[in-house]
Scaffold this motif. Sequence first.
Motif, mmCIF file in Angstrom:
data_model
loop_
_atom_site.group_PDB
_atom_site.id
_atom_site.type_symbol
_atom_site.label_atom_id
_atom_site.label_comp_id
_atom_site.label_asym_id
_atom_site.label_seq_id
_atom_site.Cartn_x
_atom_site.Cartn_y
_atom_site.Cartn_z
ATOM 1 N N ASN A 129 0.853 -1.147 -0.168
ATOM 2 C CA ASN A 129 -0.131 -0.061 0.011
ATOM 3 C C ASN A 129 0.944 1.220 0.004
ATOM 4 N N ALA A 130 0.177 2.451 -0.421
ATOM 5 C CA ALA A 130 1.063 3.662 -0.476
ATOM 6 C C ALA A 130 0.649 4.099 0.969
ATOM 7 N N TRP A 131 1.612 4.849 1.481
ATOM 8 C CA TRP A 131 1.430 5.650 2.658
ATOM 9 C C TRP A 131 0.479 6.555 2.888
ATOM 10 N N ASN A 132 -0.331 6.415 3.991
ATOM 11 C CA ASN A 132 -1.484 7.528 4.187
ATOM 12 C C ASN A 132 -2.733 6.879 3.250
ATOM 13 N N GLN A 133 -2.568 5.711 2.877
ATOM 14 C CA GLN A 133 -3.679 5.201 2.048
ATOM 15 C C GLN A 133 -4.388 3.888 2.888
ATOM 16 N N VAL A 134 -5.698 3.605 2.295
ATOM 17 C CA VAL A 134 -6.196 2.570 3.122
ATOM 18 C C VAL A 134 -5.746 1.231 2.431
ATOM 19 N N VAL A 135 -5.632 0.429 3.615
ATOM 20 C CA VAL A 135 -5.008 -0.904 3.129
ATOM 21 C C VAL A 135 -5.812 -1.695 2.233
ATOM 22 N N LYS A 136 -4.949 -2.294 1.064
ATOM 23 C CA LYS A 136 -5.785 -3.137 0.110
ATOM 24 C C LYS A 136 -6.565 -4.187 0.923
ATOM 25 N N PRO A 137 -7.853 -4.239 0.471
ATOM 26 C CA PRO A 137 -8.557 -5.477 1.082
ATOM 27 C C PRO A 137 -7.961 -6.680 0.646
ATOM 28 N N LYS A 138 -8.098 -7.630 1.754
ATOM 29 C CA LYS A 138 -7.601 -9.137 1.630
ATOM 30 C C LYS A 138 -8.830 -9.953 2.065
ATOM 31 N N PHE A 139 -8.970 -11.137 1.073
ATOM 32 C CA PHE A 139 -10.071 -11.955 1.320
ATOM 33 C C PHE A 139 -9.663 -13.125 2.194
ATOM 34 N N PHE A 140 -10.542 -13.819 2.725
ATOM 35 C CA PHE A 140 -10.072 -15.185 3.607
ATOM 36 C C PHE A 140 -11.475 -16.022 3.563
ATOM 37 N N PRO A 141 -11.269 -17.097 2.746
ATOM 38 C CA PRO A 141 -10.143 -17.551 2.126
ATOM 39 C C PRO A 141 -10.047 -16.756 0.673
ATOM 40 N N ASP A 142 -8.894 -16.974 0.132
ATOM 41 C CA ASP A 142 -8.458 -16.062 -0.872
ATOM 42 C C ASP A 142 -8.857 -16.742 -2.215
ATOM 43 N N ALA A 146 -13.768 -24.327 -3.104
ATOM 44 C CA ALA A 146 -14.784 -24.149 -2.251
ATOM 45 C C ALA A 146 -16.162 -24.774 -2.455
ATOM 46 N N ASN A 147 -16.644 -24.700 -1.598
ATOM 47 C CA ASN A 147 -18.309 -25.022 -1.598
ATOM 48 C C ASN A 147 -19.252 -24.173 -1.740
ATOM 49 N N VAL A 148 -20.459 -24.404 -2.254
ATOM 50 C CA VAL A 148 -21.418 -23.414 -2.131
ATOM 51 C C VAL A 148 -21.816 -23.256 -0.588
ATOM 52 N N GLY A 149 -21.852 -21.949 -0.311
ATOM 53 C CA GLY A 149 -22.346 -21.427 1.002
ATOM 54 C C GLY A 149 -21.092 -21.214 1.675
ATOM 55 N N THR A 150 -19.787 -21.216 1.293
ATOM 56 C CA THR A 150 -18.679 -21.042 2.227
ATOM 57 C C THR A 150 -18.564 -19.333 2.545
ATOM 58 N N ASN A 151 -18.329 -19.310 3.686
ATOM 59 C CA ASN A 151 -18.213 -17.757 4.097
ATOM 60 C C ASN A 151 -16.844 -17.091 3.440
ATOM 61 N N ILE A 152 -17.105 -15.802 3.290
ATOM 62 C CA ILE A 152 -15.710 -14.920 2.731
ATOM 63 C C ILE A 152 -15.684 -13.942 3.786
ATOM 64 N N PHE A 153 -14.526 -13.611 4.295
ATOM 65 C CA PHE A 153 -14.118 -12.518 5.169
ATOM 66 C C PHE A 153 -13.374 -11.808 4.123
ATOM 67 N N ILE A 154 -13.604 -10.111 4.521
ATOM 68 C CA ILE A 154 -12.931 -9.225 3.805
ATOM 69 C C ILE A 154 -12.218 -8.241 5.175
ATOM 70 N N GLN A 155 -10.788 -7.842 4.713
ATOM 71 C CA GLN A 155 -10.299 -7.094 5.955
ATOM 72 C C GLN A 155 -9.532 -5.956 5.321
ATOM 73 N N SER A 156 -9.593 -4.789 5.892
ATOM 74 C CA SER A 156 -8.892 -3.661 5.431
ATOM 75 C C SER A 156 -8.670 -2.837 6.750
ATOM 76 N N THR A 157 -8.226 -1.672 6.544
ATOM 77 C CA THR A 157 -8.182 -0.643 7.519
ATOM 78 C C THR A 157 -9.462 -0.340 8.797
ATOM 79 N N ASP A 158 -8.904 -0.387 9.895
ATOM 80 C CA ASP A 158 -10.220 -0.261 10.698
ATOM 81 C C ASP A 158 -11.069 0.859 10.541
ATOM 82 N N GLY A 159 -12.409 0.641 10.368
ATOM 83 C CA GLY A 159 -13.520 1.838 10.086
ATOM 84 C C GLY A 159 -13.632 2.266 8.629
#
Length: 354
Positions: A129-142, A146-159
């Motif tokens: 990421n660039a400095w002072n930029q929101v963190v690029k979202p990441k997927f879990f699993p990536d 997968a099976n139909v119905g698998t939950n997907i979580f996405i993380q980035s900068t808090d808020g």
Amino acid sequence: VSTQSTWGAVACENGKQPSAVVRTKGAWNKKVIAPVFDPNGGPMTDKNRVSISSDTIKSFPADTVICICLNECDNGPKCKSDGKTCDGFTTYNDKNKPQYIKSSHENKRWKAIACKKDMTPSEITRTDNAWNQVVKPKFFPDGGAANVGTNIFIQSTDGATICYGQDATVTCTPPTTSGGKGTCSKGSNYVDVPPKVTSNDLTQKTNWYAVACKFGLSTSVSGQTKFVWRDPNSIAPPNFNPNGGKVADGTSISIDTDLADAVVCYTLSTNSTPACSSDNTACVSGLTYDSSNKPLKQVTHNGFKWQAIVCDKVLGPSTIVISNQWEKYVGASLAANIPVTLLVLSLMSIVFTM
């Protein structure tokens, strides 16, 4: 090193079945391990300092050199041929860590290379990421199997507001007030309840994309699943990363598959086609991809497209995927994505073979 060997390992514990055998993804060689940034870009203040390290330093603390570029330089940083010094770029060391200065580094991504005498310089790595930029979202699993119905979580900068979907042009418009929520276009707003893999994702072998925004920070670069979604009994083509476009010469190119034992074959133009052997264990046409010695984008690749195929002895060959056209790098770009993968192994007693 001289025989370019791979290693295998199995974990054993009394009263339990042995683990599966795992092998190094690539052969041992004399290439310096690429540097890692901590933190890896994102929101900072001008009082924070940045650590840059290479695992090669642990073995050779006295003579491994890290060269850095703090200004989105085009062709660099570089090592001198002796492997001892930097070729016109800043030398990093723990006693003189570069300090983040907002006025000069905001919206810039840093780059680094590690050098050592009598070894091949590492790949050039770049802050995610660039400095002072929101963190690029990441997927879990990536992505991947997968099976139909698998939950997907996405993380980035808090808020931050995270917008996601199957459209690569999904956008996030930042809020105009502190604590406000951004607005999503061509995508859905990620909330506490995670989205799920659909049958269409598995049938169409789609990628998911996401972008995040927050008041007072630059909007993130677009993130995407590393692998396309697929049914566990099917095979998907590999992913190019970066996938063509305006990329600096010398940038390492990843060609990823989620199948650990598969072989990836690739060509540097559409004038020839990659192909698997009859048992899908080797390449009979094209080059064999090695994740420990990734191909580098060169000036001669401008105007061309690469091709790649996955060969798996159980699932067979994938379809061939074609990259976007490579173009000349003409300045700072926040879109290039050169990931650094951190593997954390928790092992009990270890048995290894060569």
